[in-house]
Design a protein around this motif. Structure first.
Motif, PDB file in Angstrom:
ATOM      1  N   LEU A   1       0.829  -1.205   0.000  1.00 33.12           N
ATOM      2  CA  LEU A   1       0.000   0.000   0.000  1.00 33.12           C
ATOM      3  C   LEU A   1       0.866   1.258   0.000  1.00 33.12           C
ATOM      4  O   LEU A   1       0.620   2.207  -0.760  1.00 33.12           O
ATOM      5  N   LEU A   2       1.913   1.261   0.814  1.00 30.05           N
ATOM      6  CA  LEU A   2       2.795   2.423   0.868  1.00 30.05           C
ATOM      7  C   LEU A   2       3.581   2.569  -0.432  1.00 30.05           C
ATOM      8  O   LEU A   2       3.726   3.688  -0.958  1.00 30.05           O
ATOM      9  N   GLY A   3       4.095   1.461  -0.966  1.00 27.80           N
ATOM     10  CA  GLY A   3       4.843   1.536  -2.220  1.00 27.80           C
ATOM     11  C   GLY A   3       3.993   2.066  -3.358  1.00 27.80           C
ATOM     12  O   GLY A   3       4.450   2.904  -4.156  1.00 27.80           O
ATOM     13  N   ALA A   4       2.733   1.597  -3.452  1.00 32.87           N
ATOM     14  CA  ALA A   4       1.837   2.093  -4.497  1.00 32.87           C
ATOM     15  C   ALA A   4       1.486   3.560  -4.261  1.00 32.87           C
ATOM     16  O   ALA A   4       1.386   4.350  -5.211  1.00 32.87           O
TER      17      ALA A   4
ATOM     18  N   ILE B   1       5.971   8.304   9.976  1.00 33.04           N
ATOM     19  CA  ILE B   1       6.912   8.524   8.878  1.00 33.04           C
ATOM     20  C   ILE B   1       6.238   8.235   7.534  1.00 33.04           C
ATOM     21  O   ILE B   1       6.401   8.990   6.563  1.00 33.04           O
ATOM     22  N   ALA B   2       5.464   7.158   7.468  1.00 34.84           N
ATOM     23  CA  ALA B   2       4.766   6.827   6.225  1.00 34.84           C
ATOM     24  C   ALA B   2       3.793   7.931   5.836  1.00 34.84           C
ATOM     25  O   ALA B   2       3.734   8.351   4.663  1.00 34.84           O
ATOM     26  N   ILE B   3       3.032   8.403   6.806  1.00 34.39           N
ATOM     27  CA  ILE B   3       2.069   9.480   6.518  1.00 34.39           C
ATOM     28  C   ILE B   3       2.797  10.750   6.090  1.00 34.39           C
ATOM     29  O   ILE B   3       2.354  11.460   5.178  1.00 34.39           O
ATOM     30  N   ALA B   4       3.936  11.038   6.745  1.00 27.70           N
ATOM     31  CA  ALA B   4       4.706  12.238   6.391  1.00 27.70           C
ATOM     32  C   ALA B   4       5.219  12.151   4.949  1.00 27.70           C
ATOM     33  O   ALA B   4       5.171  13.142   4.199  1.00 27.70           O
ATOM     34  N   LEU B   5       5.711  10.968   4.546  1.00 28.16           N
ATOM     35  CA  LEU B   5       6.195  10.803   3.173  1.00 28.16           C
ATOM     36  C   LEU B   5       5.063  10.996   2.165  1.00 28.16           C
ATOM     37  O   LEU B   5       5.221  11.703   1.163  1.00 28.16           O
TER      38      LEU B   5
ATOM     39  N   ALA C   1       2.270  12.603   2.650  1.00 25.20           N
ATOM     40  CA  ALA C   1       1.811  13.993   2.709  1.00 25.20           C
ATOM     41  C   ALA C   1       2.765  14.919   1.951  1.00 25.20           C
ATOM     42  O   ALA C   1       2.329  15.863   1.270  1.00 25.20           O
ATOM     43  N   LEU C   2       4.075  14.658   2.070  1.00 28.06           N
ATOM     44  CA  LEU C   2       5.061  15.470   1.346  1.00 28.06           C
ATOM     45  C   LEU C   2       4.840  15.363  -0.160  1.00 28.06           C
ATOM     46  O   LEU C   2       4.755  16.380  -0.868  1.00 28.06           O
ATOM     47  N   LEU C   3       4.744  14.117  -0.659  1.00 30.94           N
ATOM     48  CA  LEU C   3       4.535  13.935  -2.095  1.00 30.94           C
ATOM     49  C   LEU C   3       3.188  14.508  -2.528  1.00 30.94           C
ATOM     50  O   LEU C   3       3.084  15.164  -3.570  1.00 30.94           O
ATOM     51  N   GLY C   4       2.145  14.254  -1.724  1.00 29.55           N
ATOM     52  CA  GLY C   4       0.831  14.766  -2.068  1.00 29.55           C
ATOM     53  C   GLY C   4       0.783  16.286  -2.084  1.00 29.55           C
ATOM     54  O   GLY C   4       0.158  16.892  -2.959  1.00 29.55           O
ATOM     55  N   GLY C   5       1.467  16.916  -1.115  1.00 32.62           N
ATOM     56  CA  GLY C   5       1.499  18.375  -1.072  1.00 32.62           C
ATOM     57  C   GLY C   5       2.206  18.972  -2.277  1.00 32.62           C
ATOM     58  O   GLY C   5       1.731  19.953  -2.876  1.00 32.62           O
ATOM     59  N   ILE C   6       3.353  18.383  -2.650  1.00 28.10           N
ATOM     60  CA  ILE C   6       4.077  18.888  -3.825  1.00 28.10           C
ATOM     61  C   ILE C   6       3.268  18.642  -5.099  1.00 28.10           C
ATOM     62  O   ILE C   6       3.217  19.492  -5.996  1.00 28.10           O
ATOM     63  N   ALA C   7       2.609  17.474  -5.177  1.00 30.40           N
ATOM     64  CA  ALA C   7       1.765  17.188  -6.343  1.00 30.40           C
ATOM     65  C   ALA C   7       0.611  18.177  -6.433  1.00 30.40           C
ATOM     66  O   ALA C   7       0.246  18.631  -7.524  1.00 30.40           O
TER      67      ALA C   7
END
Length: 407
Positions: free
Chosen positions: A35-38, A295-299, A301-307
């Motif tokens: 789930l995290l990788g996808a 950490i998973a949520i932060a990663l 969220a970071l990608l989602g925010g930049i997207a």
């Protein structure tokens, strides 16, 4: 396109779950890593442009059918011990029909057998596999892959030949592509709001291993990553699969076929597995579960925010055109795009200002010449001598430039 991207993310989750179960057996930990990788792939800002360009459905559909083909292959493989006929049918259908449908989206759909072979060599193949799996692997995966390698090598026989549609040779393209691949990896590992997008027609190609000097470093770095992928097959199969899958996914578009040197959209399929090794490490980290979750949520969220920022920028096309020109000031495509937005805004004089200097420096560039004349026609008509300059550009344009005129 957005719905198709979400569907691909769901298919990727299913594939990563299948691969994780093959490695370690079914578990909630494997499900979480899948789930995290996808999610890391689906939210990556680099694929905002792939999704928002309607024409880049041709990059997305091959990924859809490649994922379906890999899932069918893996499912059939699991059926072989108890139901050989059903398993063989699933495997034949997955590779045969999957490759055909993927190629109908784009030619690089032909990579499906090679990508399946990569997974076989890293994650799937284990001791005690059914003999039928070994017999099917050669005709369905190995032989088509060798044909692809042969085709790429055959295109390389024209190493120094002049290409009518390109300013570089096949040999110079091959020298350049490791630099391009490292740029792609940098974009994937260090996500950002703005990149050069489709405005890479000014990308400097390599004329030798030391021209520019980064060429030799890029070649050594790519060879080292390939060697790492092969060496890590047993100790770190997920990492090996991600690395070899990435480079195998670029076999056709980043070697000897004379396409444009650089396009970010080419990473949509090759990057599918890159987040999976990190996800597995994080899920298996022996710390408090809440730490892993944070950490998973932060990663994500970071990608989602930049997207989200990148998508917001895409919603303001004139501003994006200005930023693209600032990033790629020598790109004729970026200059012409900025001028076209000025024309749409009713400012032909500004468009002429944007185009005039670059056209003086590159008098045979039809993207600049034709758009300058178009802008002048909206204002007062072409200035004295510009029609003659356009005629001269048409006479001396290369085949590639003439494509713009035919459009």
């Amino acid at each position: 396109n957005v719905l198709l991207h979400l569907a691909n993310a769901a298919l990727l989750f299913a594939l990563l779950r299948q691969l994780g179960n093959r490695l370690d057996g079914a578990s909630r930990r494997n499900d979480a890593a899948a789930l995290l990788g996808a999610g890391l792939w689906a939210l990556h800002p680099l694929f905002v442009s792939t999704t928002l360009y309607i024409v880049q459905r041709e990059a997305m559909l091959p990924a859809t059918f490649t994922l379906l083909g890999l899932l069918a292959w893996g499912h059939g493989r699991g059926l072989l011990p108890d139901s050989p006929r059903a398993g063989m049918a699933w495997m034949l259908c997955g590779i045969g029909l999957g490759t055909l449908l993927a190629m109908l989206g784009k030619a690089n759909g032909a990579l499906l057998p090679l990508l399946a072979w990569v997974l076989e060599a890293t994650v799937v193949r284990r001791e005690g596999e059914p003999p039928l799996a070994k017999r099917l692997r050669v005709p369905l995966l190995v032989l088509p892959s060798l044909l692809l390698f042969g085709y790429v090598a055959w295109r390389g026989t024209e190493w120094s030949a002049t290409l009518s549609s390109r300013p570089w040779t096949i040999g110079q393209r091959v020298l350049t592509e490791p630099r391009v691949l490292l740029d792609y990896l940098h974009l994937l590992l260090v996500p950002r709001v703005l990149s050069t997008g489709v405005y890479n027609d000014d990308y400097a190609w390599s004329t030798g291993l030391l021209h520019p000097a980064s060429t030799l470093f890029a070649w050594l770095a790519v060879l080292a990553l390939l060697a790492l992928g092969f060496a890590a097959r047993k100790r770190a199969p997920a990492l090996a699969a991600a690395l070899l899958f990435f480079f195998a996914g670029h076999l056709l578009e980043s070697t000897t076929i004379p396409l444009e040197l650089y396009f970010e959209h080419r990473n949509y399929l090759p990057a599918l597995l890159l987040g999976w090794p990190l996800a597995r490490v994080l899920v298996g980290w022996r710390v408090e579960p809440v730490v892993r979750w944070l950490i998973a949520i932060a990663l994500l969220a970071l990608l989602g925010g930049i997207a989200w920022q990148r998508a917001s920028l895409w919603a303001d096309q004139p501003r994006m055109a200005r930023l693209w020109l600032a990033l790629s000031p020598d790109s004729s495509r970026a200059i012409a795009t900025k001028a076209l937005f000025d024309l749409h805004a009713g400012e032909p004089a500004l468009a002429m200002t944007v185009l005039s200097g670059p056209w003086r420096r590159r008098p045979n560039d039809l993207q600049l010449a034709l758009n300058y004349i178009s802008a002048s026609c909206q204002l007062r008509g072409p200035p004295p001598g510009k029609i003659d300059a356009l005629a001269n550009a048409l006479r001396h344009a290369t085949e590639g430039d003439q494509l713009v005129y035919r459009w």
